[in-house]
Write a protein that holds these residues in place. Sequence first.
Motif, short mmCIF file in Angstrom:
data_model
loop_
_atom_site.label_atom_id
_atom_site.label_comp_id
_atom_site.label_asym_id
_atom_site.label_seq_id
_atom_site.Cartn_x
_atom_site.Cartn_y
_atom_site.Cartn_z
N ARG A 237 0.82 -1.20 0.00
CA ARG A 237 0.00 0.00 0.00
C ARG A 237 0.86 1.26 0.00
O ARG A 237 0.54 2.25 -0.65
CB ARG A 237 -0.94 -0.01 1.20
CG ARG A 237 -1.97 1.10 1.19
CD ARG A 237 -3.03 0.84 2.23
NE ARG A 237 -4.06 1.87 2.22
CZ ARG A 237 -5.13 1.85 3.00
NH1 ARG A 237 -5.33 0.83 3.83
NH2 ARG A 237 -6.01 2.82 2.96
N TRP A 238 1.97 1.23 0.72
CA TRP A 238 2.86 2.39 0.77
C TRP A 238 3.62 2.54 -0.55
O TRP A 238 3.84 3.66 -1.02
CB TRP A 238 3.86 2.23 1.91
CG TRP A 238 3.26 2.10 3.27
CD1 TRP A 238 1.93 2.23 3.61
CD2 TRP A 238 3.95 1.82 4.50
NE1 TRP A 238 1.76 2.03 4.95
CE2 TRP A 238 2.98 1.77 5.53
CE3 TRP A 238 5.28 1.57 4.81
CZ2 TRP A 238 3.31 1.51 6.86
CZ3 TRP A 238 5.63 1.32 6.14
CH2 TRP A 238 4.65 1.29 7.14
N THR A 241 1.69 4.31 -3.51
CA THR A 241 1.65 5.77 -3.39
C THR A 241 3.03 6.38 -3.58
O THR A 241 3.17 7.44 -4.20
CB THR A 241 1.07 6.17 -2.02
OG1 THR A 241 -0.28 5.70 -1.93
CG2 THR A 241 1.09 7.67 -1.83
N TYR A 322 2.03 14.45 3.30
CA TYR A 322 1.17 13.42 2.73
C TYR A 322 -0.28 13.88 2.73
O TYR A 322 -0.74 14.56 3.65
CB TYR A 322 1.31 12.12 3.52
CG TYR A 322 0.41 11.00 3.05
CD1 TYR A 322 0.67 10.35 1.85
CD2 TYR A 322 -0.71 10.62 3.80
CE1 TYR A 322 -0.15 9.32 1.41
CE2 TYR A 322 -1.53 9.59 3.36
CZ TYR A 322 -1.25 8.95 2.17
OH TYR A 322 -2.08 7.94 1.73
N GLY A 328 -4.32 7.79 -1.48
CA GLY A 328 -3.66 7.37 -2.70
C GLY A 328 -4.34 7.83 -3.97
O GLY A 328 -3.68 7.95 -5.02
N TYR A 331 -2.61 10.99 -5.56
CA TYR A 331 -1.38 10.80 -6.31
C TYR A 331 -1.62 10.07 -7.63
O TYR A 331 -0.95 10.33 -8.62
CB TYR A 331 -0.36 10.05 -5.44
CG TYR A 331 -0.07 10.78 -4.15
CD1 TYR A 331 0.82 11.85 -4.12
CD2 TYR A 331 -0.69 10.42 -2.96
CE1 TYR A 331 1.08 12.53 -2.95
CE2 TYR A 331 -0.43 11.09 -1.77
CZ TYR A 331 0.45 12.15 -1.78
OH TYR A 331 0.71 12.83 -0.61
#
Length: 423
Positions: A237-238, A241, A322, A328, A331
């Motif tokens: 998940r990180w 992004t 962020y 997400g 982005y």
Amino acid sequence: MRLDDYVEGLKPDEEYERRKLAAEKSYAITDYLDDARASFEAVKQGDSLYGATAPSVFVGRSSYPNVSAGILSPVAEESEADPDDYATSGAWYERGLGIDNVLQYRTGLLNSRRSADVNVEDVWDGFVGTQREVAIADRPVDVEIGLASTPDFDPDQYAQPTANAPSGPNASVDSADLTENPHVPRAVEKTLEDDDWRAQGAMVYLYEHGLDVYDVNRVLSVGALGQGENRRLVPTRWSITAVDDTVGQYLRGQIRDAPSVDGVEVRLNEYMGNRYWVVLAPGHWEFELVEMKSPGSVWNPDPGGDVWMAAASEGYEGRSGYVEETAGAYYAARLGVLEHLAERGRQAKALVLREVSDDYWAPVGVWQVRESVRHAFEREAADAETLHGAVRDLAEHLPVSLGDLRRKSTMVAGLQTGLSDWA
């Protein structure tokens, strides 16, 4: 084309099969889960699983820095689908997959996993080593997986999906071994060999050498980018992004001194119960995503509630923190806009309005945001005299009022003081 002609007679897609979360949920998916269970039994041999794996991996984020490292293997019979089709990519949009189709691919993947420390600088053996080999390959490779537990199925998550995209069965493993040599792109080999290269620069290098963000994401997630001592597993998940953001910042730099678009351009795209209005206007780079989530949609499940709104924006210098509210999706949408502008060699003020209808009954991931915005630019654009005029006309087709939009949107609120927009 004038904007009023562009939107005349606009209606929801009549061919789209409406799926209400509260009424129908996803019984088709629970039926498919039974098929996936049967397919798994067909390919399982004793305590091992033989079969081709899509070039996909998964890294969890709970218990960081001890994470769940997984290899995603399709468990359908080989004759039913190409294993590569199971990997999330822009091809899903191009093939016109619906929500059911995507969830069927997701539920058809066995996540063979085990706990791993995120520090993987020199780890190229054992299970984590095999996972990294799968991720850097540019095509599916055959694997033999030694299972330590019976796969765990949770049918309830498919009948009652939440904001987390459903996944397939999970199983703990003792071992995983490649049964063939993976083919690794030369650009990936270069980033692996150069362990003095910072991860951001390596990501951009891979993108510039033909890897899409989906491919770069897999390489980053298994800790195959960056300076040697800093190479770590990155939760999936990180990493999604991180790649969208890094490539987006690079493209923003590419258009920093570019001339502006000449006039206001409006484009529309619809996919999976989401409608995207993409507006470009003359001026220095600005970007904003405004999301309007209708009652009965996956993140706003109360059918009797109000439209839920979220927004995030940036100016010419970008963002320093962020994005929390749109996460997400921000982005992913920004990347689609920047790719278009970089290709044209122009910059612009960019406003993306995302309507999430109750047809969006289960989450499929931010890839559909990215691809919907990307493909919006393939459509003919409508024009408008001013940005204010475009927003005013579009407001008639939104699920919120112009006043609500102005109160939520930084860019739209700023239009009130632009006297030239009222001329």
